[in-house]
Every structure is written in C-alpha cells, then in structure tokens.
Scaffold this motif. Structure first.
Motif, mmCIF file in Angstrom:
data_model
loop_
_atom_site.group_PDB
_atom_site.id
_atom_site.type_symbol
_atom_site.label_atom_id
_atom_site.label_comp_id
_atom_site.label_asym_id
_atom_site.label_seq_id
_atom_site.Cartn_x
_atom_site.Cartn_y
_atom_site.Cartn_z
ATOM 1 N N HIS A 19 0.754 -1.288 -0.130
ATOM 2 C CA HIS A 19 -0.079 0.117 -0.186
ATOM 3 C C HIS A 19 0.898 1.279 -0.022
ATOM 4 N N ASP A 83 -2.958 -11.249 11.769
ATOM 5 C CA ASP A 83 -2.052 -10.637 10.842
ATOM 6 C C ASP A 83 -1.735 -8.938 11.135
ATOM 7 N N PHE A 85 -0.484 -6.592 9.659
ATOM 8 C CA PHE A 85 -0.914 -5.740 8.686
ATOM 9 C C PHE A 85 -2.391 -5.419 8.786
ATOM 10 N N PHE A 86 -3.164 -6.291 8.937
ATOM 11 C CA PHE A 86 -4.575 -6.082 9.121
ATOM 12 C C PHE A 86 -4.873 -5.608 10.355
ATOM 13 N N PHE A 118 -8.800 0.705 2.031
ATOM 14 C CA PHE A 118 -9.025 0.052 3.245
ATOM 15 C C PHE A 118 -9.567 1.189 4.397
ATOM 16 N N THR A 139 -5.329 0.001 -4.436
ATOM 17 C CA THR A 139 -3.793 -0.588 -4.780
ATOM 18 C C THR A 139 -3.888 -1.891 -5.616
ATOM 19 N N PRO A 185 -11.608 -15.154 -2.134
ATOM 20 C CA PRO A 185 -11.069 -15.487 -0.799
ATOM 21 C C PRO A 185 -11.925 -16.025 0.011
ATOM 22 N N ILE A 187 -12.206 -16.031 3.095
ATOM 23 C CA ILE A 187 -12.527 -15.260 4.286
ATOM 24 C C ILE A 187 -13.844 -14.533 3.611
ATOM 25 N N PHE A 194 -12.873 -8.981 7.770
ATOM 26 C CA PHE A 194 -12.667 -8.327 6.183
ATOM 27 C C PHE A 194 -13.885 -8.459 5.435
ATOM 28 N N ARG A 280 5.167 -9.692 2.326
ATOM 29 C CA ARG A 280 4.422 -10.032 3.561
ATOM 30 C C ARG A 280 3.804 -11.507 3.434
ATOM 31 N N HIS A 382 -3.282 -15.335 -1.558
ATOM 32 C CA HIS A 382 -4.475 -14.701 -0.759
ATOM 33 C C HIS A 382 -5.230 -13.725 -1.373
ATOM 34 N N GLY A 383 -6.214 -13.207 -0.842
ATOM 35 C CA GLY A 383 -6.851 -11.867 -1.301
ATOM 36 C C GLY A 383 -7.205 -11.861 -2.701
ATOM 37 N N ASP A 384 -6.772 -10.664 -3.285
ATOM 38 C CA ASP A 384 -6.945 -10.462 -4.689
ATOM 39 C C ASP A 384 -6.123 -11.108 -5.791
HETATM 40 N N1 UDP Z 1 -6.377 -11.525 4.258
HETATM 41 C C1 UDP Z 1 -6.294 -12.699 4.934
HETATM 42 N N2 UDP Z 1 -6.455 -13.875 4.315
HETATM 43 C C2 UDP Z 1 -6.748 -13.834 2.892
HETATM 44 C C3 UDP Z 1 -6.976 -12.484 2.525
HETATM 45 C C4 UDP Z 1 -6.643 -11.404 3.012
HETATM 46 O O1 UDP Z 1 -5.884 -12.966 6.212
HETATM 47 O O2 UDP Z 1 -7.026 -15.030 2.337
HETATM 48 C C5 UDP Z 1 -6.271 -10.323 5.211
HETATM 49 C C6 UDP Z 1 -4.873 -10.129 5.354
HETATM 50 O O3 UDP Z 1 -4.663 -9.826 6.853
HETATM 51 C C7 UDP Z 1 -4.627 -8.775 4.574
HETATM 52 C C8 UDP Z 1 -6.129 -8.148 4.376
HETATM 53 O O4 UDP Z 1 -6.760 -9.244 4.581
HETATM 54 O O5 UDP Z 1 -4.020 -7.702 5.273
HETATM 55 C C9 UDP Z 1 -6.168 -7.596 2.920
HETATM 56 O O6 UDP Z 1 -5.909 -8.410 2.053
HETATM 57 P P1 UDP Z 1 -5.715 -8.356 0.531
HETATM 58 O O7 UDP Z 1 -4.705 -9.290 0.035
HETATM 59 O O8 UDP Z 1 -6.928 -8.500 -0.019
HETATM 60 O O9 UDP Z 1 -5.135 -6.781 0.257
HETATM 61 P P2 UDP Z 1 -3.793 -6.286 0.255
HETATM 62 O O10 UDP Z 1 -3.564 -5.545 1.527
HETATM 63 O O11 UDP Z 1 -2.759 -7.314 -0.053
HETATM 64 O O12 UDP Z 1 -3.808 -5.143 -0.698
#
Ligand code: UDP
Ligand code: UDP
Ligand code: UDP
Length: 466
Positions: A19, A83, A85-86, A118, A139, A185, A187, A194, A280, A382-384
């Motif tokens: 970010h 996490d 960062f989250f 976020f 982002t 994802p 979650i 989230f 990360r 993960h995630g996106d």
């Molecule tokens: N996250 C997670 N598992 C996932 C997807 C996301 O724990 O499968 C949490 C993770 O803590 C991260 C936040 O959701 O900090 C955002 O994730 P994402 O990858 O969508 O966004 P990014 O911060 O990488 O742009």
C-alpha cells in the motif's frame, strides 16, 4: 509550492509495502508536477522495517514533501487479527477520529484528500464533515476493483455457498466473468472482519470524488470501461487509470543488493528465473523446501527471495539453514542466489538476465513485471491475487496452474514447480505477449501518455477549485 494557486494534497496510506509503495509512487507523480504541495500522513510506528526505510529514503529524495506523523494509540489487546498488517488497518480505522484536528492544522488549507481504499468509510465521514474532496487509491487491479465494488450484491444474493461447489458468479467488469467460487478469498464467505469491511465500504464508493488505479488502458480496457460506464456500480465516481506507477530512483537506495546485480550481470540474457512472494507472504517451510527442489529440477539459474515471517522485524531470528535445511542451501549455491532480506525487486525485474517471474500476483509485483515485459508463473496465495492471476492468464503473458490452490491448502511438489518454471522460461508466446504488455505500459507512462495527461487534467481541475 510553485505558485499561489497550488493545491494542497493530503495522502493517507494504509499498512504494508503493498500500500505504501504505490502511494509514494503516486505522490512523486504529483510532486513532480510542480503544482502540488503534498502532505503524507504517516502512521507511526510503522508495522515493518521496510516501510520505515522506504519513508526515510523517500523523504530525503523529496524534502519538499511534508511528512505528518500520526502517532497511534497503543494497540488493541488482544490483537484484532493475527496478521499484523490487518490489525493495523483496523487500528487506523478506529483512530480516524483523531485526524480532523491534524488536518485542520495544516497550512495552506487542504484542497484534496487521497486515502487508501481500506480506510474508505471512516475517512469519507471525516472528509464530508470537512467538505473536502476525497479520492481513493485502490492498490490492486481494475478487475479486482470491479469485484470489490460488486461484492455486496454478490454476497447478499449468495450468502454462504458450499465450499465444494463448482458454482461461479457473474461479476460485471471482470474480463473473465463468471468468476469461479474458487477464486474468491475464502474469508469473504465467512463471518470475518474483512468481509464486514467490504460490505461496509463498497456502498460508500459513490461518496468519493474519484478513484485512482495503478493500471493502464491497454491492459485493463474492459474493466475500466465497465467501471466508468456505471455497469459495475451505479453512480460510480470517475475511475482514473494512472499507472503503471514507475519505480523511482530513491527505491534503489533502499537495498544493499550490489552483489546480486553483479551476479545477474554475469548471466546470459533471459536465463534467470526470479522468485518472490511479495512483502508479507511467509510460506510454510515444507512448501519453501519444495520450491527449492523445484528450482533445482528446473535447471535454470535463479534469484529466490525467501520469507519466513510475515513481518520483517522478526526475520533476523532465523537463518536460511534452519528454514530450508543445510543440504538444500548447500546444493543451491552453484545454481542461484537465495536471499532472505529485502531486495530491490524493480531493479531485478528490469535486469536483462531475468527471463521469468514466479509471483504471488500482488498487484505491485504484476505492474513491475509488466513494465519490464517479464513472463509470469502465477502462484496466487491470498486475497486479490487469484483475480490478478486470472488477468495475467487471459492476457497470455503468464501461466497459472489453478490446482495449486490458495496458500496452505496443500503442498505443491517440487517436480510440478520445476516443470512449470521450464514452461515459462522457454515459451516464446509468453515472451511476445509480455513484450506487448510492456509496450502498452511504456506508452501509458511516456511524455504525453495517459498517465501524464490524466494527472495534469486533475491538477488543473483542483486548481480551479482552490
Ligand atoms: N487476508 C487474509 N487472508 C486472505 C485475504 C486477506 O488474512 O486470504 C487479510 C490479510 O490480513 C490482509 C488483508 O486481509 O492484510 C487484505 O488482504 P488483500 O490481499 O485483499 O489486500 P492487500 O492488503 O494485499 O492489498
Ligand atoms: N518488494 C521488494 N522487495 C522484496 C519484496 C517485495 O521490492 O524483497 C516490493 C515489490 O517490488 C512490490 C511490493 O514490495 O512493489 C509488494 O507489493 P505487492 O502488491 O506485489 O505484494 P504484497 O507485498 O502487498 O503482498
Ligand atoms: N530493510 C529494508 N530496506 C533497507 C534495509 C533493510 O527493508 O533498505 C529491512 C531488512 O530486510 C531487514 C530490516 O529492514 O529485515 C532491518 O534492516 P537493518 O539491518 O537496516 O536494521 P535497522 O537499521 O532497520 O535496525
């Protein structure tokens, strides 16, 4: 400030290099225009060392930038998320009430606010009270932004699909709609913070004055058109593609990788595979050992960035031998470089010896590969990242083996990894397509290209409103 009518832009990034980096790259575009005074709200302490290094190098390269420290209250205990960062994202959201006095104290008065996606809902409520135009920097890709914008509609229609289902969902704006359930994802279909965040934030997108994306027309024209035509969300504010963001010289000072670059200098053109899962993502050790085996089996030389901890501050606690095993570490010495510290990824990707990139498909990594025309072996975690991998796949500058699943679902074996690396390294079609992506990227960022024109028009608009 260059003249009386300059605009004062305040930027507020969220946690993590994924970010902060695009925020600083956008900040330098604005500062370099010579028509903006820029203040960067800097939440302190930073979560990672990498962020604090980047901030200090950025500040020494752009001393005209005003870094406004935002001292956060002591962290919530117990942590909201494992996490870090989250956890920080949540702390920032909960601390936003501390911002108005900071913003009001700034001189000259603030004209525009650009905040991280976020932080959308808490920030919009503040900027509305202060009558400040609020833009967001999303982002990730335009494809992911389409998903983000559409998510509440999708989630309400489909509250909890069975995890084994083969179901897929139409998502307007996605270039590969319908979207398979397996690319969402997990979650987001559980009762997580989230998911709640997306449900709360997406409907507030219409309260923004605009959305910046680190992408470019020739790569994501389908999504950009759908977003700007209101096909994804009615009353969507203008979506501006101002990427791919160019890494700036100051980022080179952020590393100590001189020996790595001289090693690359000695390798034949396009012969090295580069492996990195972003800032990360710490893979399981068993999986990392399979990657090591896969690299050895591929027969290609490699640069592999190993991460054992989510957060770099803890990385020094363990050595490579402990993470990968002495035998593997010794065996790999002749074949490539295994690095367990921060590298300058853009510098590596721009090196002529690098011919392929094994990537988790974090969006900044994808844009950096695109800028350099490097084919990708997509391994989203993960995630996106699966949505970004889908985009790489349909643009044909990379391959994605979907059976590898999300992070930790199962251990992908070394022989499969080795085969996939061979595929990307020798595939001429991928190389040609990657070069096409590079051409589009260079055009967008050239003098008089989309990026410059859009930024200049916006600055002019802001100046007219000062
Ligand atoms: N996250 C997670 N598992 C996932 C997807 C996301 O724990 O499968 C949490 C993770 O803590 C991260 C936040 O959701 O900090 C955002 O994730 P994402 O990858 O969508 O966004 P990014 O911060 O990488 O742009
Ligand atoms: N990065 C880097 N060196 C490293 C690891 C990561 O320069 O050792 C940079 C990478 O070039 C990118 C950013 O960190 O700019 C990571 O962002 P991305 O969106 O790719 O993934 P994330 O870290 O958010 O998962
Ligand atoms: N690091 C970084 N950028 C740099 C130098 C270091 O991200 O330019 C990371 C590095 O990977 C390590 C951590 O920051 O994990 C600590 O770096 P350093 O040895 O410089 O310690 P410090 O001076 O920050 O205590």
């Amino acid at each position: 400030m260059s003249d009386e009518s300059s605009v004062h832009v305040v930027m507020f990034p969220s946690a993590g290099m994924g970010h902060l980096t695009p925020f600083l790259r956008l900040a330098s575009l604005l500062v370099n225009s010579n028509h903006c005074k820029l203040t960067l709200i800097t939440p302190l302490p930073t979560v990672s060392h990498a962020e604090s290094h980047l901030l200090s190098h950025f500040h020494s390269s752009f001393p005209q930038l005003n870094l406004l420290p935002f001292h956060l209250p002591p962290p919530h205990s117990p942590p909201i998320s494992v996490d870090p960062f989250f956890h920080r994202v949540q702390t920032l959201r909960h601390s936003s009430h501390l911002l108005p006095p900071l913003i009001s104290s700034l001189s000259p008065p603030v004209s525009i606010f650009i905040s991280d996606i976020f932080l959308l809902t808490p920030l919009v409520s503040i900027t509305q009270k202060l009558s400040l135009p609020n833009y967001t920097l999303f982002t990730s890709s335009a494809a992911m932004f389409s998903f983000f914008s559409h998510f509440p509609t999708l989630a309400l229609a489909q509250s909890k699909p069975d995890a084994d289902t083969q179901i897929s969902f139409p998502v307007p704006g996605l270039p590969f709609s319908p979207l398979p359930f397996s690319s969402i994802p997990p979650i987001l279909f559980q009762n997580t913070i989230f998911r709640n965040l997306l449900m709360e934030d997406s409907p507030n997108l219409t309260k923004l004055q605009g959305v910046f994306l680190n992408t470019f027309e020739s790569l994501e024209s389908h999504s950009l058109k759908a977003l700007n035509d209101g096909q994804v969300l009615k009353n969507m504010p203008p979506v501006y593609a101002v990427g791919p963001f160019i890494p700036f010289e100051f980022e080179k000072k952020n590393t100590s990788t001189t020996s790595l670059i001289s090693w690359l200098d000695d390798q034949p053109i396009g012969s090295v595979v580069y492996v990195c899962f972003g800032s990360r993502t710490a893979l399981k050790r068993e999986q990392m050992r399979e990657i090591g085996n896969g690299l050895m089996r591929s027969g290609y030389k490699f640069v592999w960035v190993v991460k054992d901890k989510i957060i770099d501050k803890e990385e020094q606690e363990v050595g490579l031998d402990e993470v990968l095993g002495v035998e593997l570490v010794e065996g790999m010495k002749e074949k490539g470089l295994v690095i367990k510290e921060w590298v300058d990824q853009s510098e590596i990707l721009s090196h002529k010896s690098v011919g392929g990139f094994v990537s988790h498909c974090g969006w900044n990594s994808i844009m950096e590969a695109g800028l350099n025309g490097v084919p990708i072996l997509a391994w989203p975690q993960h995630g996106d990242q699966k949505i970004n991998a889908g985009l790489v796949e349909i643009s044909e500058w990379g391959i994605w083996n979907k059976s590898w699943g999300w992070s930790g679902e199962h251990v992908v074996k070394g022989d499969e990894i080795g085969d996939a690396i061979k595929q990307i390294m020798k595939n001429q079609v991928l190389k040609d397509k990657a070069m096409k992506v590079k051409e589009g990227a260079m055009k967008a960022t050239s003098n008089g290209g989309d990026c410059e024109v859009t930024i200049q028009k916006l600055i002019q608009k802001w100046k007219n409103n000062v």
